[in-house]
Motif scaffolding. Sequence first.
Motif, PDB file in Angstrom:
ATOM      1  N   THR A 115     -32.023 -41.535  14.738  1.00 42.42           N
ATOM      2  CA  THR A 115     -31.237 -42.756  14.554  1.00 42.42           C
ATOM      3  C   THR A 115     -32.138 -43.983  14.450  1.00 42.42           C
ATOM      4  O   THR A 115     -31.944 -44.845  13.580  1.00 42.42           O
ATOM      5  CB  THR A 115     -30.255 -42.924  15.727  1.00 42.42           C
ATOM      6  N   GLU A 116     -33.125 -44.082  15.334  1.00 45.68           N
ATOM      7  CA  GLU A 116     -34.026 -45.248  15.341  1.00 45.68           C
ATOM      8  C   GLU A 116     -34.787 -45.351  14.016  1.00 45.68           C
ATOM      9  O   GLU A 116     -34.898 -46.439  13.430  1.00 45.68           O
ATOM     10  CB  GLU A 116     -35.025 -45.120  16.498  1.00 45.68           C
ATOM     11  N   ILE A 117     -35.317 -44.232  13.530  1.00 44.15           N
ATOM     12  CA  ILE A 117     -36.108 -44.268  12.294  1.00 44.15           C
ATOM     13  C   ILE A 117     -35.212 -44.566  11.103  1.00 44.15           C
ATOM     14  O   ILE A 117     -35.582 -45.341  10.207  1.00 44.15           O
ATOM     15  CB  ILE A 117     -36.863 -42.938  12.112  1.00 44.15           C
ATOM     16  N   ALA A 118     -34.021 -43.966  11.073  1.00 46.15           N
ATOM     17  CA  ALA A 118     -33.100 -44.216   9.961  1.00 46.15           C
ATOM     18  C   ALA A 118     -32.677 -45.683   9.918  1.00 46.15           C
ATOM     19  O   ALA A 118     -32.580 -46.280   8.841  1.00 46.15           O
ATOM     20  CB  ALA A 118     -31.883 -43.298  10.077  1.00 46.15           C
ATOM     21  N   GLN A 119     -32.428 -46.275  11.073  1.00 43.00           N
ATOM     22  CA  GLN A 119     -32.053 -47.691  11.109  1.00 43.00           C
ATOM     23  C   GLN A 119     -33.189 -48.567  10.602  1.00 43.00           C
ATOM     24  O   GLN A 119     -32.966 -49.543   9.869  1.00 43.00           O
ATOM     25  CB  GLN A 119     -31.655 -48.090  12.525  1.00 43.00           C
ATOM     26  N   LEU A 120     -34.417 -48.224  10.986  1.00 42.75           N
ATOM     27  CA  LEU A 120     -35.563 -48.988  10.497  1.00 42.75           C
ATOM     28  C   LEU A 120     -35.703 -48.850   8.986  1.00 42.75           C
ATOM     29  O   LEU A 120     -35.990 -49.830   8.285  1.00 42.75           O
ATOM     30  CB  LEU A 120     -36.836 -48.503  11.198  1.00 42.75           C
ATOM     31  N   PHE A 121     -35.485 -47.643   8.478  1.00 39.22           N
ATOM     32  CA  PHE A 121     -35.564 -47.433   7.029  1.00 39.22           C
ATOM     33  C   PHE A 121     -34.549 -48.317   6.300  1.00 39.22           C
ATOM     34  O   PHE A 121     -34.866 -48.925   5.279  1.00 39.22           O
ATOM     35  CB  PHE A 121     -35.324 -45.963   6.700  1.00 39.22           C
ATOM     36  N   ARG A 122     -33.333 -48.364   6.833  1.00 29.11           N
ATOM     37  CA  ARG A 122     -32.302 -49.197   6.199  1.00 29.11           C
ATOM     38  C   ARG A 122     -32.720 -50.671   6.163  1.00 29.11           C
ATOM     39  O   ARG A 122     -32.358 -51.415   5.250  1.00 29.11           O
ATOM     40  CB  ARG A 122     -30.992 -49.089   6.974  1.00 29.11           C
ATOM     41  N   ALA A 123     -33.474 -51.101   7.173  1.00 26.86           N
ATOM     42  CA  ALA A 123     -33.863 -52.514   7.277  1.00 26.86           C
ATOM     43  C   ALA A 123     -35.252 -52.775   6.704  1.00 26.86           C
ATOM     44  O   ALA A 123     -35.811 -53.855   6.914  1.00 26.86           O
ATOM     45  CB  ALA A 123     -33.823 -52.946   8.742  1.00 26.86           C
ATOM     46  N   ARG A 124     -35.808 -51.824   5.974  1.00 29.97           N
ATOM     47  CA  ARG A 124     -37.211 -51.954   5.535  1.00 29.97           C
ATOM     48  C   ARG A 124     -37.428 -53.150   4.619  1.00 29.97           C
ATOM     49  O   ARG A 124     -38.525 -53.712   4.572  1.00 29.97           O
ATOM     50  CB  ARG A 124     -37.666 -50.663   4.846  1.00 29.97           C
ATOM     51  N   GLN A 125     -36.368 -53.553   3.872  1.00 26.45           N
ATOM     52  CA  GLN A 125     -36.520 -54.696   2.969  1.00 26.45           C
ATOM     53  C   GLN A 125     -36.733 -56.000   3.734  1.00 26.45           C
ATOM     54  O   GLN A 125     -37.205 -56.982   3.170  1.00 26.45           O
ATOM     55  CB  GLN A 125     -35.284 -54.816   2.064  1.00 26.45           C
ATOM     56  N   ASP A 126     -36.368 -55.988   5.019  1.00 21.87           N
ATOM     57  CA  ASP A 126     -36.534 -57.198   5.828  1.00 21.87           C
ATOM     58  C   ASP A 126     -37.959 -57.342   6.368  1.00 21.87           C
ATOM     59  O   ASP A 126     -38.303 -58.389   6.933  1.00 21.87           O
ATOM     60  CB  ASP A 126     -35.562 -57.180   7.014  1.00 21.87           C
ATOM     61  N   LEU A 127     -38.777 -56.306   6.215  1.00 14.17           N
ATOM     62  CA  LEU A 127     -40.149 -56.350   6.730  1.00 14.17           C
ATOM     63  C   LEU A 127     -41.066 -57.003   5.712  1.00 14.17           C
ATOM     64  O   LEU A 127     -41.044 -56.660   4.513  1.00 14.17           O
ATOM     65  CB  LEU A 127     -40.670 -54.935   7.037  1.00 14.17           C
ATOM     66  N   SER A 128     -41.860 -57.932   6.149  1.00 19.12           N
ATOM     67  CA  SER A 128     -42.859 -58.523   5.260  1.00 19.12           C
ATOM     68  C   SER A 128     -44.063 -57.597   5.166  1.00 19.12           C
ATOM     69  O   SER A 128     -44.261 -56.709   6.003  1.00 19.12           O
ATOM     70  CB  SER A 128     -43.285 -59.891   5.782  1.00 19.12           C
ATOM     71  N   GLU A 129     -44.873 -57.785   4.153  1.00 19.83           N
ATOM     72  CA  GLU A 129     -46.036 -56.912   3.964  1.00 19.83           C
ATOM     73  C   GLU A 129     -46.978 -57.002   5.166  1.00 19.83           C
ATOM     74  O   GLU A 129     -47.337 -58.093   5.609  1.00 19.83           O
ATOM     75  CB  GLU A 129     -46.778 -57.309   2.686  1.00 19.83           C
ATOM     76  N   GLY A 130     -47.335 -55.853   5.707  1.00 17.24           N
ATOM     77  CA  GLY A 130     -48.219 -55.790   6.864  1.00 17.24           C
ATOM     78  C   GLY A 130     -47.525 -55.919   8.201  1.00 17.24           C
ATOM     79  O   GLY A 130     -48.161 -55.794   9.248  1.00 17.24           O
TER      80      GLY A 130
END
Length: 536
Positions: free
Chosen positions: A237-252
């Motif tokens: 669940t934790e990894i899937a949620q992070l994947f869904r929000a990956r567009q919110d992460l800036s480079e690095g």
Amino acid sequence: MNFDSGAFFTPRAVTSLLVRIAAGEGEQDLPVYDPWVRGGEMLREVGNLLGPESPVRGTSPSSEALQLAAMNLALHGQHADLRLSSARPWMEPPPEFRAGAVVMNPPFNRRAARPDTGPDRDWLFGPPPVHNDNYAWLQYAVTCLSPEGRAAVLMPHQASSSSDEREHAIRREMVEQGAVEAIVALPARLFPGTDTTVIAWFLSRPTETPKQVLLVDASTMVATQEGTVILSPDADTEIAQLFRARQDLSEGEVRRLPGGALAISVGVQRLRWNDYSLDPADYVDHVEPDDDSEPVSAISAFARLEQLHGEILQEGVYARPVRPQPAGRSLGALPDGWLRVPLGEVCEIQAGPAVSRLGPDERTPDGSVPIVMPRHLRQGEIVANDIDKATHQTAERLARFQLLPGDILCIRAGAMSQPTLVNQEHEGWLFGANLHRLRIRAPERVDARYLKRFLNLPSTLEWLHRRSRATVIPTINSRDLSHLIVTVPPLTEQQEIESALTLLDRQIAVHEEYVRAAHEARSLLTDELIKGSVIV
């Protein structure tokens, strides 16, 4: 049935992770496809996530594997289009359909006895080497996708940074053409019987434009269950949620996950500098602690050890009265007042409702009554993540399948995990088709916690295994279960037994925590001694 290494089952938490990410937000009208069906566990997880009516397809070169998968899926009311295929499906004409998602655990490092297939245009990203098929499988998965589809493929760890000339060239093209979305390094020894460490690749159709790639080192998200290494609860669940929000992460940008796991969003320029390595460890090894967090040092780690040592001594004091003494009776004889009775006399045994009565149509995000399924029984507890719900009207119609505190849930078929005690917070919840509910007939005679202990005895589990019907998937019905002979002491002695074992459970927990802390302290001390940060 005789299975080779290409037929080992995929652990449940791993299938959950792959399916959540690949199919969780895919095109629901297109099939989910598993090109190397093992026991049907990937497609079964699709049914858990999207409902048993979701279109699924699977292929395998083994008719035995297809038979096993069909039985597994049918047992859960799920239909699948299963067909025989070649062990090298990329050598066949492309499939006549496009998949909304591909989920796959193909055989690793197999050498394909195939001729070189000629020019690069025969492959999306370049011809793979002939010494193994790893990169052939990766490309085949992408080939089967619809334009908006996503593939999740397990690979051996070394495939993420292989120095083989052809594999390196393919990996470079996959990155440069934007086909790689995420890579997740999983803990070691997840597959019993092999030390192979695996990485999950999450891929999409090429876009000709490089993307930022989410790299997750989840190698520390580990737990043990009855001596077996498993992915820690909620890791999927934790990894899937992070994947869904990956567009919110800036480079690095780095994100921390439970259990010490780290994730980083990596741009194409850094991937080029690292020679297109997709091993998360190459990017998170030197991540500094958060500015607002206190770094763990060897000194603080040893202080934690001292604290735990005190807790061990204290728990030892609590458990001191627990000293077994000979009963003074012949082997097999019961003390006065003790009974041996069938489980059916102790409990009302209720099988869960048929899928036709509590299927996908009765589940709704707007519901108010949770439905407990086998996947929610974890290590003797109900873990209510990603749980379906029914309306209050459905729950009233199925009132005989509602739960009360003190009920015990057991799995009817498949991997029979620990029986689970229902607590106050679960009152009024429904339970699903593949479960048995045990409800004690006379609580003044039998303590639910004691009965749960009895059901977890190795001898009891062995009895259940023997009585499971001789099918590929172990199954036990209510009638057979009712014949289990239960040892029933007087209620006060049941409660004393439970109290003594609870004290020992607490001792075990604090000792296990001490061992984990000692390993961490040793690792930190080694590092800081060699750096000269501390002295002894």
